[in-house]
Scaffold this motif. Structure first.
Motif, PDB file in Angstrom:
ATOM      1  N   ASP A  29       0.843  -1.189   0.000  1.00 33.27           N
ATOM      2  CA  ASP A  29       0.000   0.000   0.000  1.00 33.27           C
ATOM      3  C   ASP A  29       0.878   1.239   0.000  1.00 33.27           C
ATOM      4  O   ASP A  29       1.926   1.276   0.654  1.00 33.27           O
ATOM      5  CB  ASP A  29      -0.890   0.032   1.248  1.00 33.27           C
ATOM      6  N   ARG A  30       0.446   2.263  -0.707  1.00 28.83           N
ATOM      7  CA  ARG A  30       1.146   3.544  -0.656  1.00 28.83           C
ATOM      8  C   ARG A  30       0.655   4.301   0.575  1.00 28.83           C
ATOM      9  O   ARG A  30      -0.550   4.476   0.767  1.00 28.83           O
ATOM     10  CB  ARG A  30       0.884   4.349  -1.927  1.00 28.83           C
ATOM     11  N   VAL A  31       1.584   4.746   1.410  1.00 29.21           N
ATOM     12  CA  VAL A  31       1.229   5.462   2.632  1.00 29.21           C
ATOM     13  C   VAL A  31       2.033   6.760   2.707  1.00 29.21           C
ATOM     14  O   VAL A  31       3.017   6.947   1.993  1.00 29.21           O
ATOM     15  CB  VAL A  31       1.486   4.605   3.890  1.00 29.21           C
ATOM     16  N   ASP A  45       6.631   9.907   1.126  1.00 28.75           N
ATOM     17  CA  ASP A  45       5.916   8.813   0.478  1.00 28.75           C
ATOM     18  C   ASP A  45       6.568   7.498   0.883  1.00 28.75           C
ATOM     19  O   ASP A  45       7.788   7.431   1.111  1.00 28.75           O
ATOM     20  CB  ASP A  45       5.968   8.957  -1.041  1.00 28.75           C
ATOM     21  N   ALA A  46       5.790   6.442   0.968  1.00 25.21           N
ATOM     22  CA  ALA A  46       6.331   5.133   1.339  1.00 25.21           C
ATOM     23  C   ALA A  46       5.420   4.042   0.796  1.00 25.21           C
ATOM     24  O   ALA A  46       4.246   4.277   0.503  1.00 25.21           O
ATOM     25  CB  ALA A  46       6.460   5.003   2.856  1.00 25.21           C
ATOM     26  N   GLU A  77       6.041   1.532  -9.726  1.00 22.26           N
ATOM     27  CA  GLU A  77       6.363   0.119  -9.554  1.00 22.26           C
ATOM     28  C   GLU A  77       7.656  -0.029  -8.761  1.00 22.26           C
ATOM     29  O   GLU A  77       8.708   0.505  -9.146  1.00 22.26           O
ATOM     30  CB  GLU A  77       6.508  -0.567 -10.913  1.00 22.26           C
ATOM     31  N   LEU A  78       7.582  -0.740  -7.647  1.00 16.83           N
ATOM     32  CA  LEU A  78       8.776  -0.998  -6.857  1.00 16.83           C
ATOM     33  C   LEU A  78       9.817  -1.741  -7.678  1.00 16.83           C
ATOM     34  O   LEU A  78       9.478  -2.567  -8.525  1.00 16.83           O
ATOM     35  CB  LEU A  78       8.429  -1.838  -5.628  1.00 16.83           C
ATOM     36  N   SER A  79      11.088  -1.470  -7.413  1.00 16.53           N
ATOM     37  CA  SER A  79      12.134  -2.233  -8.081  1.00 16.53           C
ATOM     38  C   SER A  79      12.024  -3.700  -7.660  1.00 16.53           C
ATOM     39  O   SER A  79      11.536  -4.010  -6.563  1.00 16.53           O
ATOM     40  CB  SER A  79      13.516  -1.689  -7.721  1.00 16.53           C
ATOM     41  N   PRO A  99      10.352   3.783   3.049  1.00 16.21           N
ATOM     42  CA  PRO A  99      10.238   5.226   2.826  1.00 16.21           C
ATOM     43  C   PRO A  99      11.025   5.642   1.584  1.00 16.21           C
ATOM     44  O   PRO A  99      12.126   5.141   1.329  1.00 16.21           O
ATOM     45  CB  PRO A  99      10.838   5.831   4.098  1.00 16.21           C
ATOM     46  N   ASP A 100      10.449   6.548   0.814  1.00 17.09           N
ATOM     47  CA  ASP A 100      11.066   7.008  -0.435  1.00 17.09           C
ATOM     48  C   ASP A 100      11.827   8.302  -0.167  1.00 17.09           C
ATOM     49  O   ASP A 100      11.266   9.395  -0.238  1.00 17.09           O
ATOM     50  CB  ASP A 100       9.981   7.211  -1.492  1.00 17.09           C
TER      51      ASP A 100
END
Length: 287
Positions: A29-31, A45-46, A77-79, A99-100
């Protein structure tokens, strides 16, 4: 009976080694994480993986490397490495949050940037602690059972975050353990007072020519009670990334030879070992 137990254990290990199938409730989930450090964005963003069930779960803050969190430039899309570890650790019963640090600040990959706006000893320490505090607000997370994990630049972030000087205030439970994949240890070997306040595992390849193993050996030797170092023979940087074949990189900002050239990519034997060594070490969270 003993043979049956061995067969059962072998079966569980085979399931862990196989590429996990992402169920609907294993998709991340994006949080949004509140960030209250100086010069930080208001939020980070995470992406977060949550296991099946109600919890309370142990949790892991996972810090990306200098390539960033995503496999696509638009951050959708996550690596593959992050998705793989997120799914695997979630399957084992951990909430895992990524965490981004770069995308949250409108930055792309930083591997070729010598002068970086976001540093592992500064902003990224704040990011790691912000993610820990966020997890501790969630009702399904055991606030006293959170680990810190990171790759490369994120691994360096781990080394800075676990220093005694960065111990959180008493009203906020600390990380219980930490894992650093192939961190850059060189800068810290010049600091004779470096130490870790939590049990720390460093895993890396002994052939790594991007972030070399020798300085990490020095750190581990100086901190035998706090640091466990595992070196995988013949492995280079990113040895755990199944989606990346071993290749040569050019134009990197920091490498062992100082010329910007290093190798990175999968080493199947080292990856298989890490898939066992890291969960074994993190099991302290569930004790």
């Amino acid at each position: 009976m003993q043979a049956k137990h061995l067969v059962a254990l072998a079966g569980l290990f085979a399931l862990w080694m196989a590429k996990p199938v992402m169920a609907a409730d294993q998709a991340p989930d994006r949080v949004s994480i509140p960030a209250d450090g100086k010069d930080e964005p208001a939020t980070l963003d995470a992406m977060m993986f949550k296991p099946q069930g109600q919890g309370p779960f142990s949790a892991i803050v996972a810090m990306h490397g200098c390539s960033g969190l995503w496999s696509s430039k638009n951050g959708t899309e996550l690596s593959p490495r992050h998705a793989d570890w997120g799914q695997r650790l979630s399957t084992l019963g951990y909430v895992v949050i990524f965490p981004d640090s770069y995308g949250s600040r409108d930055l792309g990959p930083q591997c070729k940037n010598g002068d970086r706006e976001v540093e592992p000893y500064r902003e990224r320490v704040e990011d790691a602690n912000a993610a820990r505090r966020y997890l501790q607000t969630l009702p399904y997370v055991n606030s006293a059972a959170i680990a810190l994990l990171g790759w490369s630049n994120g691994g360096s972030t781990v080394l800075y975050t676990v220093r005694p000087r960065d111990t959180p205030k008493p009203d906020s439970p600390d990380f219980r353990a930490a894992v650093a994949f192939y961190p850059g240890c060189s800068a810290l070997t010049d600091k004779s007072d470096w130490a870790t306040r939590v049990p720390l595992l460093i895993v890396m390849g002994d052939a790594d020519d991007w972030t070399p193993a020798k300085p990490c050996k020095t750190l581990a030797a100086a901190n035998p009670d706090g640091v466990r170092l595992i070196l995988y023979p013949g492995a280079y940087h990113d040895f755990d990334n199944e989606a990346q074949a071993l290749h040569e990189l050019h134009g990197l900002a920091f490498t062992a030879n100082g010329h910007g050239v290093a190798h990175a990519g999968l080493n199947p034997a080292a990856r298989a070992a890490a898939l066992k060594d890291v969960p074994d070490f993190l099991a302290v969270l569930k004790q």
